[in-house]
Design a protein around this motif. Structure first.
Motif, PDB file in Angstrom:
ATOM      1  N   VAL A 298      49.378  30.137  68.114  1.00 25.53           N
ATOM      2  CA  VAL A 298      50.370  31.134  68.512  1.00 25.53           C
ATOM      3  C   VAL A 298      51.196  30.619  69.680  1.00 25.53           C
ATOM      4  CG1 VAL A 298      50.652  33.422  69.554  1.00 25.53           C
ATOM      5  CG2 VAL A 298      49.091  33.109  67.622  1.00 25.53           C
ATOM      6  N   LEU A 299      50.539  30.046  70.670  1.00 27.63           N
ATOM      7  CA  LEU A 299      51.270  29.512  71.829  1.00 27.63           C
ATOM      8  C   LEU A 299      52.252  28.413  71.412  1.00 27.63           C
ATOM      9  CD1 LEU A 299      48.393  29.273  74.469  1.00 27.63           C
ATOM     10  CD2 LEU A 299      50.210  30.984  74.346  1.00 27.63           C
ATOM     11  N   ALA A 303      56.270  28.519  71.789  1.00 22.31           N
ATOM     12  CA  ALA A 303      56.977  27.434  72.470  1.00 22.31           C
ATOM     13  C   ALA A 303      58.113  26.892  71.607  1.00 22.31           C
ATOM     14  CB  ALA A 303      55.998  26.312  72.820  1.00 22.31           C
ATOM     15  N   ASP A 304      57.867  26.728  70.307  1.00 26.49           N
ATOM     16  CA  ASP A 304      58.917  26.250  69.410  1.00 26.49           C
ATOM     17  C   ASP A 304      60.066  27.255  69.328  1.00 26.49           C
ATOM     18  OD1 ASP A 304      57.552  23.913  68.839  1.00 26.49           O
ATOM     19  OD2 ASP A 304      56.512  24.771  67.107  1.00 26.49           O
ATOM     20  N   ALA A 305      59.728  28.549  69.300  1.00 28.51           N
ATOM     21  CA  ALA A 305      60.775  29.572  69.250  1.00 28.51           C
ATOM     22  C   ALA A 305      61.604  29.565  70.526  1.00 28.51           C
ATOM     23  CB  ALA A 305      60.145  30.949  69.038  1.00 28.51           C
ATOM     24  N   VAL A 306      60.932  29.448  71.663  1.00 32.34           N
ATOM     25  CA  VAL A 306      61.642  29.399  72.948  1.00 32.34           C
ATOM     26  C   VAL A 306      62.528  28.159  73.022  1.00 32.34           C
ATOM     27  CG1 VAL A 306      61.316  29.094  75.433  1.00 32.34           C
ATOM     28  CG2 VAL A 306      59.934  30.767  74.185  1.00 32.34           C
ATOM     29  N   ALA A 340      71.480  38.384  77.522  1.00 30.26           N
ATOM     30  CA  ALA A 340      71.653  38.016  76.117  1.00 30.26           C
ATOM     31  C   ALA A 340      70.668  36.922  75.713  1.00 30.26           C
ATOM     32  CB  ALA A 340      73.091  37.568  75.870  1.00 30.26           C
ATOM     33  N   ALA A 341      70.451  35.956  76.622  1.00 31.42           N
ATOM     34  CA  ALA A 341      69.486  34.891  76.342  1.00 31.42           C
ATOM     35  C   ALA A 341      68.081  35.461  76.223  1.00 31.42           C
ATOM     36  CB  ALA A 341      69.544  33.842  77.441  1.00 31.42           C
ATOM     37  N   ALA A 342      67.749  36.413  77.104  1.00 32.34           N
ATOM     38  CA  ALA A 342      66.426  37.031  77.058  1.00 32.34           C
ATOM     39  C   ALA A 342      66.209  37.766  75.743  1.00 32.34           C
ATOM     40  CB  ALA A 342      66.270  37.994  78.238  1.00 32.34           C
ATOM     41  N   GLU A 343      67.216  38.506  75.285  1.00 31.32           N
ATOM     42  CA  GLU A 343      67.082  39.256  74.037  1.00 31.32           C
ATOM     43  C   GLU A 343      66.999  38.312  72.841  1.00 31.32           C
ATOM     44  OE1 GLU A 343      66.911  42.885  73.458  1.00 31.32           O
ATOM     45  OE2 GLU A 343      66.045  42.286  75.386  1.00 31.32           O
ATOM     46  N   ARG A 344      67.717  37.207  72.916  1.00 26.84           N
ATOM     47  CA  ARG A 344      67.662  36.227  71.828  1.00 26.84           C
ATOM     48  C   ARG A 344      66.258  35.633  71.722  1.00 26.84           C
ATOM     49  NH1 ARG A 344      71.805  33.818  73.408  1.00 26.84           N
ATOM     50  NH2 ARG A 344      70.882  32.069  74.515  1.00 26.84           N
ATOM     51  N   ILE A 345      65.655  35.310  72.851  1.00 27.72           N
ATOM     52  CA  ILE A 345      64.301  34.755  72.851  1.00 27.72           C
ATOM     53  C   ILE A 345      63.287  35.801  72.386  1.00 27.72           C
ATOM     54  CG2 ILE A 345      62.474  33.877  74.353  1.00 27.72           C
ATOM     55  CD1 ILE A 345      64.758  32.595  76.034  1.00 27.72           C
ATOM     56  N   ARG A 346      63.448  37.025  72.870  1.00 28.38           N
ATOM     57  CA  ARG A 346      62.521  38.087  72.476  1.00 28.38           C
ATOM     58  C   ARG A 346      62.581  38.328  70.965  1.00 28.38           C
ATOM     59  NH1 ARG A 346      62.363  43.609  72.060  1.00 28.38           N
ATOM     60  NH2 ARG A 346      64.595  43.791  72.440  1.00 28.38           N
TER      61      ARG A 346
END
Length: 413
Positions: A298-299, A303-306, A340-346
């Motif tokens: 999961v981690l 990490a890949d998504a971030v 916007a960056a935070a919402e994209r990552i979330r």
């Protein structure tokens, strides 16, 4: 080998079996001379001395699981390509791989991996030998005697490319088959590996030339190989020293150092620096329900998504802050851009699905994730890194108190 997936097991057996057939065919047709045996002895002496001198370094060299293992031993295989008939090249490869397995890895590496890797090297030098024989028909080893002028340059470059593409390509395919849960690009390994092999090709040619004309000078070539071995691997040690092993993101210490420098730059230029801290919701439940190995997967997925949401070749830096917390440094963003960056990552984290087995019910399940994200900005929320981090940490707690799975920007005080 029984633990390997069926497709990978068949692939490994096919590569090894084909290698045995190639070696048998070469042994039946190649001519071996006393001079060839002498050169083989010199090559083995240098290769083993190289392994002995660098064994301590190689034992502590930490490469992420699922990446190719590359170093300057290819120097001796390229030199063997230019000096020896294929059967003697195979002896060189087998002996050095066996010696490395015993002395460097202390028999800890799985035997089937070393056999497979040695097979890919044998196929690589066999392909390179075919290139040289095609460019110089009627000429037998040692090929170094005819490599001269533009044609010689083309020959060594093509032979080196075939050697690298064969060995590297076969290994990368096996890594991808064995690590289907990780992005395929990770199997390519560090970019500096290509520089290592390029250096090995050049040094192999130098060694073969010196062995042919001035064999008593070979000790200087050995010193050069060992020196370059240490220097060319430095980027990998630097990367390992500042990288979290589970996620391959920056570790907390390195992220903190970069953030301090970035804030100092922003202070001089009057710029903004955004900081995001995200905490995976209910991560402890995932470890308890599915096990820590699944938790590590999961981690890595997070990490890949971030990593996919930040400017990969820009100033952004993503790091693992600790446990299930991740931290991002986003220079040059205004408050709207930071949110916007935070919402994209979330959203990217919410899109992750990971198949797993529930340890409590022994049934198949699919893990989905959410994250609570805190956002803060330098200099709006603090005039140094400590105060900005305190603000963003407080924002994460506010996000959790409000129901999780949301972004909260720290209030300006």
């Amino acid at each position: 080998m029984r633990s390997l997936p069926g497709g990978l097991l068949a692939y490994v057996c096919t590569v090894v079996g084909f290698t045995v057939a190639v070696v048998a065919a070469a042994a039946a047709t190649a001519s071996v001379t006393g001079r060839g045996w002498a050169w083989l002895g010199l090559l083995l002496a240098c290769a083993i001395a190289h392994l002995e001198v660098t064994q301590g370094l190689e034992r502590i060299r930490e490469l992420p699981e699922g990446t190719p293992y590359t170093h300057l031993q290819s120097t001796w295989y390229i030199a063997g390509l230019l000096l020896l008939p294929l059967p003697l090249q195979v002896i060189l490869i087998v002996v050095t791989f066996a010696y490395e397995w015993v002395r460097v890895f202390a028999r800890r590496a799985p035997v089937h991996r070393k056999v497979f890797s040695a097979s890919t090297v044998v196929l690589g030098v066999a392909g390179a030998t075919l290139v040289l024989s095609a460019l110089y028909p009627g000429v037998a080893a040692p090929y170094v005697t005819v490599l001269d002028g533009p044609r010689g340059v083309v020959a060594i470059v093509l032979a080196g490319l075939i050697y690298r593409l064969t060995n590297y390509g076969l290994v990368v395919i096996a890594i991808i088959m064995d690590n289907r849960d990780q992005p395929a690009h990770r199997a390519l390994g560090p970019a500096s590996d290509q520089l290592i092999i390029a250096a090995a090709i050049g040094l192999g040619y130098v060694y073969a030339l010196v062995a042919l004309t001035r064999p008593w000078m070979l000790v200087f070539v050995l010193v050069l190989v060992v020196g370059l071995h240490l220097g060319l691997l430095l980027p990998q040690f630097q990367h390992a020293a500042r990288t979290d092993r589970r996620t391959q993101l920056a570790d907390a210490t390195w992220w903190h150092e970069v953030a301090e420098r970035e804030l100092e730059r922003a202070r001089r230029l009057g710029d903004h620096v955004g900081v995001l801290l995200l905490d995976l919701d209910h991560f402890k439940d995932i470890n308890d329900r599915f096990g820590h190995l699944t938790g590590d997967a999961v981690l890595r997925a997070v990490a890949d998504a971030v990593r996919g949401c930040v400017r990969g070749h820009g100033p952004d830096l993503a790091g693992r802050w600790g446990g299930e917390e991740f931290v991002l440094l986003l220079p040059g963003l205004d408050p709207a851009g930071l949110r916007a960056a935070a919402e994209r990552i979330r959203a990217a984290i919410a899109a992750i699905t990971i198949p797993a087995i529930d340890r409590r019910t022994e049934e198949d399940a699919v893990i989905t994730l959410t994250a609570s994200v805190g956002a803060a900005m330098f200099p709006d929320h603090g005039h140094d890194l400590t105060t900005v981090l305190l603000a963003v940490d407080d924002a994460v707690y506010r996000a959790k108190d409000r129901g999780r799975d949301q972004t909260v920007t720290a209030p300006i005080r």
